[in-house]
Design an enzyme around this catalytic site. Structure first.
Site, mmCIF file in Angstrom:
data_model
loop_
_atom_site.group_PDB
_atom_site.id
_atom_site.type_symbol
_atom_site.label_atom_id
_atom_site.label_comp_id
_atom_site.label_asym_id
_atom_site.label_seq_id
_atom_site.Cartn_x
_atom_site.Cartn_y
_atom_site.Cartn_z
ATOM 1 N N CYS A 45 -33.285 76.327 59.133
ATOM 2 C CA CYS A 45 -34.600 75.688 59.217
ATOM 3 C C CYS A 45 -35.613 76.320 58.267
ATOM 4 C CB CYS A 45 -35.119 75.665 60.646
ATOM 5 S SG CYS A 45 -35.187 77.258 61.462
ATOM 6 N N GLY A 46 -35.621 77.640 58.147
ATOM 7 C CA GLY A 46 -36.558 78.289 57.238
ATOM 8 C C GLY A 46 -36.289 77.937 55.787
#
Length: 137
Positions: A45-46
């Site tokens: 996600c990052g």
């Protein structure tokens, strides 16, 4: 609810209508940045958020970011647990941008001013530990 102010931003207007965001009625000031998205594959996600902020949301970009993060020793599978290491990665891949690590309330004047000037923020979700308890009563 009336969201006429958002008509020039169709995605935002539809979002306001869909979720009936009454707190967004008659804002004093608005800044909206439309960013193209990409679905994440795995615990990345990052890295996906960074690719979106780079305005290069492609699988190839995410793969390059993953390779860089692995080579830097920041991750094994794509998950990032250190804000400081993620900051290094962001600074490397967004060198023309002001990038900093902020700790504090998101409704502060500093954050509001930054966002109204077109700034982008990567905000991690809280890492919560859940304890499962079972009762046999």
């Amino acid at each position: 609810m009336q969201f006429e102010w958002a008509l020039k931003y169709p995605e935002l207007y539809n979002f306001c209508l869909k979720f009936n965001l009454s707190e967004l009625n008659d804002p004093i000031e608005v800044s909206y940045t439309n960013l193209e998205g990409i679905l994440q594959e795995g615990p990345q996600c990052g890295l996906v958020a960074l690719a979106i902020c780079m305005r290069k949301p492609t699988k190839d970009t995410v793969e390059k970011l993953l390779t860089d993060a692995k080579n830097s020793g920041y991750t094994y599978n794509g998950e990032l647990f250190s804000a400081a290491e993620f900051l290094n990665l962001v600074q490397k891949h967004l060198p023309e941008n002001e990038v900093s690590l902020y700790s504090g309330f998101l409704d502060s004047n500093h954050v509001i001013s930054f966002l109204l000037k077109g700034g982008l923020m990567l905000v991690p979700y809280p890492f919560l530990q859940h304890t499962l308890t079972e009762s046999n009563t």
